[in-house]
Structures are given as structure tokens and as C-alpha cells.
Design a protein around this motif. Structure first.
Motif, mmCIF file in Angstrom:
data_model
loop_
_atom_site.group_PDB
_atom_site.id
_atom_site.type_symbol
_atom_site.label_atom_id
_atom_site.label_comp_id
_atom_site.label_asym_id
_atom_site.label_seq_id
_atom_site.Cartn_x
_atom_site.Cartn_y
_atom_site.Cartn_z
ATOM 1 N N ASP A 149 5.896 7.327 5.723
ATOM 2 C CA ASP A 149 6.274 8.465 4.688
ATOM 3 C C ASP A 149 6.438 7.656 3.338
ATOM 4 O OD1 ASP A 149 7.677 10.612 2.953
ATOM 5 O OD2 ASP A 149 7.580 11.720 4.736
ATOM 6 N N GLN A 172 -0.458 14.635 0.783
ATOM 7 C CA GLN A 172 -0.485 15.642 1.767
ATOM 8 C C GLN A 172 -1.292 15.321 3.070
ATOM 9 O OE1 GLN A 172 -0.099 19.026 -1.791
ATOM 10 N NE2 GLN A 172 -1.741 19.401 -0.208
ATOM 11 N N VAL A 175 2.011 17.034 8.051
ATOM 12 C CA VAL A 175 3.295 18.229 8.145
ATOM 13 C C VAL A 175 4.131 17.609 9.073
ATOM 14 C CG1 VAL A 175 4.136 20.364 8.337
ATOM 15 C CG2 VAL A 175 2.011 19.810 7.112
ATOM 16 N N LYS A 177 7.981 17.800 10.974
ATOM 17 C CA LYS A 177 9.246 18.540 10.842
ATOM 18 C C LYS A 177 9.223 19.686 9.864
ATOM 19 C CE LYS A 177 11.721 14.675 13.073
ATOM 20 N NZ LYS A 177 12.813 13.789 12.461
ATOM 21 N N GLY A 178 7.961 20.307 9.418
ATOM 22 C CA GLY A 178 8.035 21.508 8.609
ATOM 23 C C GLY A 178 8.153 20.821 7.171
ATOM 24 N N LEU A 179 7.946 19.581 6.818
ATOM 25 C CA LEU A 179 7.804 19.077 5.592
ATOM 26 C C LEU A 179 6.500 18.270 5.452
ATOM 27 C CD1 LEU A 179 11.574 17.562 5.441
ATOM 28 C CD2 LEU A 179 10.653 19.865 4.552
ATOM 29 N N ASN A 180 5.966 18.414 4.110
ATOM 30 C CA ASN A 180 4.864 17.444 3.636
ATOM 31 C C ASN A 180 5.114 15.972 3.788
ATOM 32 O OD1 ASN A 180 2.241 16.916 2.283
ATOM 33 N ND2 ASN A 180 3.424 16.064 0.793
ATOM 34 N N ARG A 181 4.363 15.393 4.224
ATOM 35 C CA ARG A 181 4.214 14.014 4.104
ATOM 36 C C ARG A 181 3.055 13.279 3.490
ATOM 37 N NH1 ARG A 181 4.628 9.397 9.083
ATOM 38 N NH2 ARG A 181 2.733 8.530 8.521
#
Length: 233
Positions: A149, A172, A175, A177-181
Motif C-alpha cells: 500500500d 486505485q 480494495v 478491507k473496504g478501503l482503496n489501495r
């Protein structure tokens, strides 16, 4: 091999599920019967939230969750998980994996790294990385990758210390754990490994550490000058 004629290239073999022996640590194929207790202690020790922050798994502080994970992970061919076992104690103090294994093209990645508090920032952790890289290039792989990340500053710092070249940012990319990486990509290629390997061998030598286990010469000071390495733009 970067500019070599590859018309005779036939690929390489996938890594085998067998122990990789080092001086300070051994990398043992992950086995719930051997590694569950000590690895759970390392994973759930104080600071687990930060250790798991950028991993795909949630913090493994509940034994039932950890047991479910280790049984699944131990059977996975890719990622191929290994326990990092301290040779002085016989305890698994961390785990890491060879992953995204592309034997046809000779590309392999180190990832899913979790080094517990007894292993993190020690010569054992550096050797754990070295053993993977050395195995990859000795097995004929052309490219060894590290991805993380872009917000993971310690991981990017580690990649630089270990001799990787930064290649660029995949925006982008995932995704998690519900977050953008946004993913930072790093690599070492086969033509670079001989000089990097020499630095590791010198740094890992017992004579480079005092009686308290403190390094006398840093790995960074032994690394070849990489200022002229091409960078992604």
C-alpha cells in the motif's frame, strides 16, 4: 538476463514446499501442527492492530480465527506460506509467503509478511527476506517483486533498505478491507542480485554484530550504489 536473447527460455519450476535453512532463522513450510501456538502468540501480541493494518486479514487476536486461517493458509500453493522460525528457540516468530508465482515468465513476489515483535527489526527478519530472494534467483527466476500500500511508509522504507528499485504507483489498484489501495511496486532483477547478495552475506556475517547483537556496519552502507538504476516515471 535483461537484454539477453530469450528464444531458449522455457520457464522455471514453482518453489517447493520445503525448509529453507539460514544462520539465524529457518523458513519452514507453514504447518498448523508445528507453528500454531508460537505463531498465534506472535500475531496476537501487543501492537497487532498495526501489524495487520495493511494485511488482507483482520487482526488475529482470537484463537479460533487464527486456527481457521492457518489451516487454510498451510494448504495454499499460491500464496505459499512459510513460518519464520528462530533457530535459537525453535519458535515461529513470523510468517511470509512466496506469491503471484509466474514460473512461465520467471517472476515471483514476497508478500503477506507478518514479523512479530521478537523478529521485527532484527537480523533474523533481514535474513528471512534474504533467504527468499536468494532461493528465487538461485532457482532461475528473473524478477523478484515487493508490493505494498502506498500509505505503508515502513514497508516502502524496508523495500529500499532491501535493495529494491521503485517502479511506480498503480492507482486505485485494489480494495482492501473496504478501503482503496494505491499500490507501490518495487523489484529486483537477476542481473542485480549478485552485488546485492554480496552485501547481504557480509552484513549477516556473525562478525558484523557485537556481543549485544548490534550491527557494526549497516546494510545500507554495504549496498552497491544504485543511484543510476532506472526509475519509473
Amino acid at each position: 538476463m535483461t537484454d539477453a536473447n530469450l528464444t531458449d527460455w522455457t520457464g522455471v519450476s514453482p518453489p517447493r514446499r520445503e525448509t529453507i535453512h539460514g544462520r539465524y532463522v529457518d523458513l519452514e513450510p507453514l504447518d498448523p501442527r508445528l507453528h500454531s501456538d508460537s505463531l498465534f502468540a506472535a500475531a496476537s501480541a501487543d501492537g497487532s492492530d498495526e501489524r495487520f493494518r495493511y494485511l488482507p486479514q483482520m487482526p488475529q487476536t482470537a484463537r479460533e480465527d487464527f486456527d481457521e486461517w492457518i489451516h487454510t493458509a498451510s494448504e495454499s500453493p499460491d500464496p505459499l506460506f512459510f513460518a519464520v522460525v528462530d533457530r535459537s528457540t525453535g519458535r515461529a516468530e513470523g510468517r511470509q509467503a512466496l506469491m503471484r508465482i509466474d514460473a512461465n515468465n520467471g517472476v515471483i513476489e514476497i508478500g503477506n509478511i507478518l514479523w512479530g515483535p521478537a523478529l521485527s527489526r532484527t537480523r533474523g527478519a533481514t535474513e528471512a527476506f534474504f533467504l527468499f530472494a536468494d532461493l528465487a534467483f538461485a532457482s532461475g527466476y528473473r524478477r523478484f517483486e515487493w508490493k505494498c500500500d502506498n500509505g505503508n511508509a515502513p514497508s516502502k522504507k524496508a523495500a529500499t533498505r532491501f535493495g529494491f528499485t521503485f517502479e511506480g504507483l498503480f492507482r486505485q489498484h485494489l480494495v482492501v478491507k473496504g478501503l482503496n489501495r494505491d499500490t507501490a511496486w518495487f523489484s529486483i532483477i537477476d542481473t542485480e542480485w549478485a552485488s546485492l547478495r554480496a552485501a547481504y552475506v557480509q552484513w549477516l556475517d556473525e562478525d558484523n554484530f557485537d556481543e549485544a547483537g548490534q550491527q557494526k556496519v549497516s546494510l545500507s552502507d554495504l549496498m552497491p550504489n544504485r543511484a543510476q538504476q532506472p526509475r519509473a516515471h
